[in-house]
Scaffold this active site. Structure first.
Site, PDB file in Angstrom:
ATOM      1  N   ASN A  27      -2.100   0.084   7.225  1.00  0.00           N
ATOM      2  CA  ASN A  27      -1.544  -1.208   7.624  1.00  0.00           C
ATOM      3  C   ASN A  27      -0.620  -1.824   6.569  1.00  0.00           C
ATOM      4  O   ASN A  27      -0.471  -3.040   6.488  1.00  0.00           O
ATOM      5  CB  ASN A  27      -2.657  -2.170   8.053  1.00  0.00           C
ATOM      6  CG  ASN A  27      -3.717  -2.345   6.988  1.00  0.00           C
ATOM      7  OD1 ASN A  27      -3.543  -1.917   5.851  1.00  0.00           O
ATOM      8  ND2 ASN A  27      -4.814  -2.977   7.345  1.00  0.00           N
TER       9      ASN A  27
ATOM     10  N   TYR B 183     -12.229  -3.638  -3.840  1.00  0.00           N
ATOM     11  CA  TYR B 183     -12.630  -4.029  -2.481  1.00  0.00           C
ATOM     12  C   TYR B 183     -14.026  -4.639  -2.444  1.00  0.00           C
ATOM     13  O   TYR B 183     -14.342  -5.389  -1.517  1.00  0.00           O
ATOM     14  CB  TYR B 183     -12.509  -2.844  -1.512  1.00  0.00           C
ATOM     15  CG  TYR B 183     -11.102  -2.761  -0.936  1.00  0.00           C
ATOM     16  CD1 TYR B 183     -10.636  -3.724  -0.038  1.00  0.00           C
ATOM     17  CD2 TYR B 183     -10.220  -1.763  -1.315  1.00  0.00           C
ATOM     18  CE1 TYR B 183      -9.345  -3.673   0.478  1.00  0.00           C
ATOM     19  CE2 TYR B 183      -8.927  -1.704  -0.808  1.00  0.00           C
ATOM     20  CZ  TYR B 183      -8.499  -2.672   0.090  1.00  0.00           C
ATOM     21  OH  TYR B 183      -7.223  -2.642   0.607  1.00  0.00           O
TER      22      TYR B 183
ATOM     23  N   LYS C 285       0.840  -1.198   0.000  1.00  0.00           N
ATOM     24  CA  LYS C 285       0.000   0.000   0.000  1.00  0.00           C
ATOM     25  C   LYS C 285       0.886   1.263   0.000  1.00  0.00           C
ATOM     26  O   LYS C 285       2.086   1.183   0.289  1.00  0.00           O
ATOM     27  CB  LYS C 285      -0.927  -0.041   1.220  1.00  0.00           C
ATOM     28  CG  LYS C 285      -1.931  -1.221   1.156  1.00  0.00           C
ATOM     29  CD  LYS C 285      -2.824  -1.248   2.383  1.00  0.00           C
ATOM     30  CE  LYS C 285      -3.878  -2.338   2.256  1.00  0.00           C
ATOM     31  NZ  LYS C 285      -4.787  -2.365   3.432  1.00  0.00           N
TER      32      LYS C 285
ATOM     33  N   GLU D  98      -9.246 -11.122  -7.496  1.00  0.00           N
ATOM     34  CA  GLU D  98      -8.349  -9.966  -7.351  1.00  0.00           C
ATOM     35  C   GLU D  98      -7.237  -9.986  -8.393  1.00  0.00           C
ATOM     36  O   GLU D  98      -6.880  -8.949  -8.942  1.00  0.00           O
ATOM     37  CB  GLU D  98      -7.777  -9.937  -5.926  1.00  0.00           C
ATOM     38  CG  GLU D  98      -8.863  -9.668  -4.886  1.00  0.00           C
ATOM     39  CD  GLU D  98      -8.365  -9.568  -3.456  1.00  0.00           C
ATOM     40  OE1 GLU D  98      -9.159  -9.175  -2.595  1.00  0.00           O
ATOM     41  OE2 GLU D  98      -7.197  -9.883  -3.183  1.00  0.00           O
TER      42      GLU D  98
ATOM     43  N   HIS E  16      -1.724  -5.329   1.522  1.00  0.00           N
ATOM     44  CA  HIS E  16      -2.976  -6.059   1.320  1.00  0.00           C
ATOM     45  C   HIS E  16      -2.644  -7.478   0.908  1.00  0.00           C
ATOM     46  O   HIS E  16      -1.691  -7.701   0.163  1.00  0.00           O
ATOM     47  CB  HIS E  16      -3.820  -5.425   0.205  1.00  0.00           C
ATOM     48  CG  HIS E  16      -4.866  -6.384  -0.328  1.00  0.00           C
ATOM     49  ND1 HIS E  16      -6.100  -6.506   0.239  1.00  0.00           N
ATOM     50  CD2 HIS E  16      -4.811  -7.301  -1.328  1.00  0.00           C
ATOM     51  CE1 HIS E  16      -6.778  -7.454  -0.412  1.00  0.00           C
ATOM     52  NE2 HIS E  16      -6.018  -7.946  -1.364  1.00  0.00           N
TER      53      HIS E  16
HETATM   54  P1  ATP Z   1      -6.698  -5.981   3.125  1.00  0.00           P
HETATM   55  O1  ATP Z   1      -7.983  -6.371   2.439  1.00  0.00           O
HETATM   56  O2  ATP Z   1      -6.241  -4.587   2.822  1.00  0.00           O
HETATM   57  O3  ATP Z   1      -5.622  -7.016   2.986  1.00  0.00           O
HETATM   58  P2  ATP Z   1      -7.829  -6.941   5.466  1.00  0.00           P
HETATM   59  O4  ATP Z   1      -8.379  -8.057   4.623  1.00  0.00           O
HETATM   60  O5  ATP Z   1      -7.036  -7.299   6.683  1.00  0.00           O
HETATM   61  O6  ATP Z   1      -6.931  -5.969   4.659  1.00  0.00           O
HETATM   62  P3  ATP Z   1     -10.388  -5.646   5.215  1.00  0.00           P
HETATM   63  O7  ATP Z   1     -11.393  -5.917   6.271  1.00  0.00           O
HETATM   64  O8  ATP Z   1     -10.533  -6.318   3.882  1.00  0.00           O
HETATM   65  O9  ATP Z   1      -8.972  -5.935   5.862  1.00  0.00           O
HETATM   66  O10 ATP Z   1     -10.316  -4.064   5.022  1.00  0.00           O
HETATM   67  C1  ATP Z   1      -9.617  -3.523   3.944  1.00  0.00           C
HETATM   68  C2  ATP Z   1      -8.796  -2.347   4.393  1.00  0.00           C
HETATM   69  O11 ATP Z   1      -9.677  -1.287   4.798  1.00  0.00           O
HETATM   70  C3  ATP Z   1      -7.915  -2.579   5.605  1.00  0.00           C
HETATM   71  O12 ATP Z   1      -6.694  -3.187   5.285  1.00  0.00           O
HETATM   72  C4  ATP Z   1      -7.752  -1.182   6.138  1.00  0.00           C
HETATM   73  O13 ATP Z   1      -6.772  -0.454   5.418  1.00  0.00           O
HETATM   74  C5  ATP Z   1      -9.124  -0.558   5.874  1.00  0.00           C
HETATM   75  N1  ATP Z   1     -10.028  -0.736   7.020  1.00  0.00           N
HETATM   76  C6  ATP Z   1     -10.733  -1.836   7.324  1.00  0.00           C
HETATM   77  N2  ATP Z   1     -11.456  -1.659   8.439  1.00  0.00           N
HETATM   78  C7  ATP Z   1     -11.189  -0.394   8.841  1.00  0.00           C
HETATM   79  C8  ATP Z   1     -11.624   0.417   9.929  1.00  0.00           C
HETATM   80  N3  ATP Z   1     -12.474  -0.060  10.821  1.00  0.00           N
HETATM   81  N4  ATP Z   1     -11.164   1.671  10.053  1.00  0.00           N
HETATM   82  C9  ATP Z   1     -10.303   2.148   9.151  1.00  0.00           C
HETATM   83  N5  ATP Z   1      -9.853   1.457   8.092  1.00  0.00           N
HETATM   84  C10 ATP Z   1     -10.282   0.208   7.932  1.00  0.00           C
HETATM   85 MG    MG Z   2      -9.474  -7.795   2.826  1.00  0.00          MG
END
Ligand code: ATP
Ligand code: MG
Length: 202
Positions: free
Chosen positions: A157, A55, A15, A171, A160
């Site tokens: 974070n 997403y 990211k 994806e 991804h």
């Molecule tokens: P990613 O899909 O990015 O690998 P993930 O699968 O761990 O991460 P998801 O639940 O798919 O997490 O959410 C996608 C992204 O959206 C997260 O990586 C984060 O950057 C953001 N995100 C998710 N939940 C929150 C939240 N509650 N507050 C802020 N940002 C969030």
């Molecule tokens: Mg995810």
């Protein structure tokens, strides 16, 4: 015939914050060292529309992400700012689009046995505050939902990774043309996967 488990692929993106923090090499190194094979990679600046589509490829993502966020608050004894998972996700998605389009990203496809689960384990939990020590998110960043929510931004974070093999397939198609994924052999695959290790002793 079923594909051999070593052919499993997962989609990974460094990211914008991962690039800004100079962690590209560190992250790639961790995926390489576990034994996975890099089969596609490019650097680009994504537009917000492409990110929203990405997403929401998984129809369950809106519900699951909202529920995960609400559960994250409750597990720390905090009251979530909103109780409806879809409303929560609508805000997350708006912030996420800005975050992911804020600078270049590096997108990749990694291949190997249990690629999806292995990479998720190395990446760690979504919220860096609770990601395990030893994971990429646990070791290299300190963000939390409460801080990102207060500041009205996405949680940062670094990386991804696809959450399931079905998600990975969608994806990969979303970001790569089939001809951009390279079929090749790594010599290290012999020690990882070959049944017989003939030819080591001279
Ligand atoms: P990613 O899909 O990015 O690998 P993930 O699968 O761990 O991460 P998801 O639940 O798919 O997490 O959410 C996608 C992204 O959206 C997260 O990586 C984060 O950057 C953001 N995100 C998710 N939940 C929150 C939240 N509650 N507050 C802020 N940002 C969030
Ligand atoms: Mg995810």
């Amino acid at each position: 015939m079923n594909k051999h488990p070593k052919k499993e692929k997962t989609f990974v993106a460094v990211k914008p914050d991962g690039i800004q923090r100079s962690l590209i090499g560190e992250m790639i190194s961790r995926l390489e060292k576990v034994g996975l094979k890099l089969v596609a990679m490019k650097m680009l600046v994504a537009d917000e529309d492409h990110i929203e589509k990405f997403y929401t490829l998984n129809p369950e993502w809106r519900r699951v992400t909202g529920e995960k966020t609400i559960a994250g608050y409750k597990s720390k004894g905090l009251k979530p700012p909103i109780e409806d998972p879809f409303e929560v996700t609508a805000i997350i998605l708006e912030n996420l689009k800005k975050y992911m389009a804020s600078g270049p990203v590096i997108i990749m496809v990694w291949e190997g046995a249990h690629a999806v689960a292995i990479v998720r384990k190395l990446v760690g939990a979504t919220e860096p505050l609770v990601s395990d020590v030893g994971s990429i998110r646990g070791d290299f960043v300190l963000d939390s939902y409460s801080m990102s929510d207060t500041d009205k931004r996405s949680v940062r974070n670094l990386i991804h990774a696809s959450g399931s093999t079905e998600e990975a397939e969608k994806e990969i198609k979303h970001w790569f043309k089939p001809e951009e994924i390279i079929n090749y052999r790594l010599v290290s695959e012999e020690i990882l996967y070959d049944v017989n290790l003939d030819g080591i002793l001279e």
